[in-house]
Motif scaffolding. Structure first.
Motif, short mmCIF file in Angstrom:
data_model
loop_
_atom_site.label_atom_id
_atom_site.label_comp_id
_atom_site.label_asym_id
_atom_site.label_seq_id
_atom_site.Cartn_x
_atom_site.Cartn_y
_atom_site.Cartn_z
N ALA A 1 0.74 3.54 2.14
CA ALA A 1 1.16 3.74 3.53
C ALA A 1 2.40 2.92 3.84
O ALA A 1 3.30 3.37 4.55
N SER B 1 0.85 -1.19 0.00
CA SER B 1 0.00 0.00 0.00
C SER B 1 0.89 1.24 0.00
O SER B 1 2.09 1.17 0.28
N TYR C 1 -9.30 4.41 5.71
CA TYR C 1 -8.18 4.25 6.62
C TYR C 1 -8.67 4.51 8.04
O TYR C 1 -9.44 5.45 8.29
N ASN D 1 -12.87 2.58 -0.17
CA ASN D 1 -11.77 2.26 0.74
C ASN D 1 -11.80 3.21 1.93
O ASN D 1 -12.35 4.31 1.85
N GLN E 1 -4.60 1.82 9.60
CA GLN E 1 -5.02 0.56 9.00
C GLN E 1 -5.94 0.83 7.82
O GLN E 1 -6.82 1.70 7.88
N ARG E 2 -5.76 0.07 6.77
CA ARG E 2 -6.54 0.24 5.55
C ARG E 2 -7.63 -0.82 5.47
O ARG E 2 -7.44 -1.97 5.88
N LEU F 1 -5.76 11.22 -0.43
CA LEU F 1 -6.98 10.44 -0.60
C LEU F 1 -7.99 11.26 -1.39
O LEU F 1 -8.60 12.20 -0.85
#
Length: 352
Positions: A239, A237, A344, A342, A332-333, A316
Motif C-alpha cells: 500500500a 507495505s 486491511y 493479515n 490500515q494494515r 489480496l
C-alpha cells in the motif's frame, strides 16, 4: 505526432528476405511495383502508415562508432533522398543489408517493402519519407460470393492482413546531420530473441532525448525504484508503494515542468530515500548513456503512456482486489492473531 492526410505513395519496391541460418535466400525484384489500380495505393498507405499515428518516440540512425555515415541504412536512404532515380537501387541494397543480419533461427522470412512517400507530416512538418516494412505473418481469408441463386465460399492462403504490420520504420528527410528523424514499429510479441535485430542490428537506432523521452524514462526509473529497489533499504507495505506511485503520477499530471528537487521533496519526502533515488537514476544514466536532466518540460503523451503501466491495485490472495487512488491514511494494515491472517481496514464516507 505523425499524420498522412496529405501524403502520397510515389514509389514502392518489393523484395523477399529469407533467414541465413535456415539456408534461405533473398529474392530481388527487377523494378518497382506498378501501381495501376487507385485502390491499391490507398490500401498500402493504410497498411504502412496507420500504425505510426500513435507513435511518439523519435529516433535517429546512428552507428556504434558515433559516425552516422557508417550506418548502412543511413547511407542508402541518403542516396535515395538525393536522387530519386536511384530509389530502386537503394531498396535492393536495403534488402541485402537486412538479409546479412537475418541469422537468428527465430527470425521469420518475409516480404520487404521499401516505399517513397511525399507529404508525410511529423511534428508539424510535411516531409518526404522512406518507409521500410517487413511482413512476416500470413493469414487465411474466407471469401463468400453469390453463385447460382445462393452463395459459394472459397479461401485464400498466405494472405496479408493490412491491419497488422509486423515491422516498419519511416525515415524522414530532415535533420540529416543527426541521422534523420525516424519512427519505428516492431510487433515482436514479446520474443526477446528477435526483438533487437530490427531496431539495433538492422536500423541501428538511437532514441532522441527529447521531453517525451525524458518524461518517459524518469517515470520508468521511478517506478522500478519503488517496486524493486526500495525493498533493499526500507520496509514498505505494498500500500505504501502504491501511494508513492500515485503521488508521482499526480505530480506529473499536475505540473508542466519537472524539477528534481521539487519532485523529491513533494513525492518521496524521506531524505535517505531521496538520496537513494538520485543514485539509482545516475546508475541508469551511466549504464544506458542516456542523460536525464534535473529539469525539463513534462510530456503529456509520455505521462498517458506510463499511466497505463502504473499499477494501483492491491491484490489480496485470490479473494480481493483493492484499488488505491488517494489518501493511503484511509487504509490500515494489521494482523488478526486469532485467525493467523493479515487484514486491511478501509475508511470511507459513501458507498457507490
Amino acid at each position: 505526432m505523425i499524420t498522412f492526410f496529405e501524403a502520397s505513395l510515389d514509389s514502392i519496391s518489393v523484395h523477399h528476405v529469407g533467414n541465413q541460418s535456415q539456408n534461405e535466400m533473398y529474392s530481388l525484384s527487377e523494378h518497382p511495383l506498378e501501381l495501376k489500380d487507385e485502390l491499391i495505393p490507398r490500401l498500402l498507405m493504410q497498411y504502412f502508415l496507420t500504425p505510426f499515428e500513435k507513435s511518439n518516440e523519435v529516433y535517429h540512425l546512428m552507428h556504434n562508432s558515433g559516425d552516422a555515415n557508417l550506418n548502412e541504412i543511413y547511407h542508402f536512404a541518403t542516396q535515395a533522398f538525393e536522387d530519386k532515380s536511384k530509389f530502386h537501387d537503394s531498396s535492393e541494397k536495403i534488402a541485402k543489408q537486412l538479409y546479412s543480419i537475418s541469422n537468428h533461427p527465430k527470425i521469420k522470412s518475409g516480404e520487404l517493402y521499401v516505399a517513397y512517400f511525399s507529404q508525410v507530416q511529423i511534428e508539424g512538418e510535411l516531409l518526404d519519407a522512406i518507409g521500410i516494412f517487413k511482413s512476416e505473418t500470413k493469414e487465411t481469408y474466407l471469401k463468400v460470393f453469390p453463385d447460382k441463386g445462393g452463395f459459394s465460399m472459397d479461401y485464400e492462403e498466405n494472405a496479408i492482413n493490412i491491419n497488422k504490420l509486423d515491422k516498419g520504420c519511416l525515415i524522414f528527410n530532415v535533420e540529416k546531420e543527426n541521422g534523420y528523424k525516424v519512427a519505428v514499429v516492431d510487433k515482436t510479441n514479446g520474443n526477446q530473441d528477435t526483438a533487437i535485430y530490427w531496431k539495433d542490428d538492422f536500423l541501428q537506432l538511437k532514441i532522441r532525448n527529447d521531453n517525451f523521452n525524458q518524461t518517459n524514462n524518469t517515470l520508468s526509473i521511478y517506478k522500478n525504484f519503488v517496486t524493486q529497489k526500495l525493498d533493499d533499504e526500507f520496509e514498505l507495505s505494498k500500500a505504501d508503494k502504491i501511494d508513492l506511485l500515485n503521488r508521482s503520477m499526480k505530480y506529473f499530471k499536475e505540473k508542466e515542468t519537472f524539477d528534481m528537487d521539487e519532485f523529491a521533496g513533494e513525492v518521496i519526502g524521506n531524505p535517505e530515500a531521496i538520496e537513494s533515488f538520485k543514485n539509482y537514476k545516475q546508475q541508469y544514466v551511466e549504464e544506458f548513456e542516456m542523460p536525464i536532466h534535473d529539469s525539463f518540460e513534462i510530456s503529456t503523451n509520455a505521462v498517458k503512456k506510463q499511466a497505463k503501466d502504473y499499477k494501483t491495485v492491491l491484490k489480496l490472495d485470490k479473494n480481493f482486489h483493492i484499488y488505491i487512488h488517494g489518501d493511503k491514511e484511509l487504509i490500515q494494515r494489521g494482523v488478526d492473531e486469532d485467525k493467523g491472517m493479515n487484514f486491511y481496514k478501509v475508511y470511507f464516507k459513501e458507498e457507490h
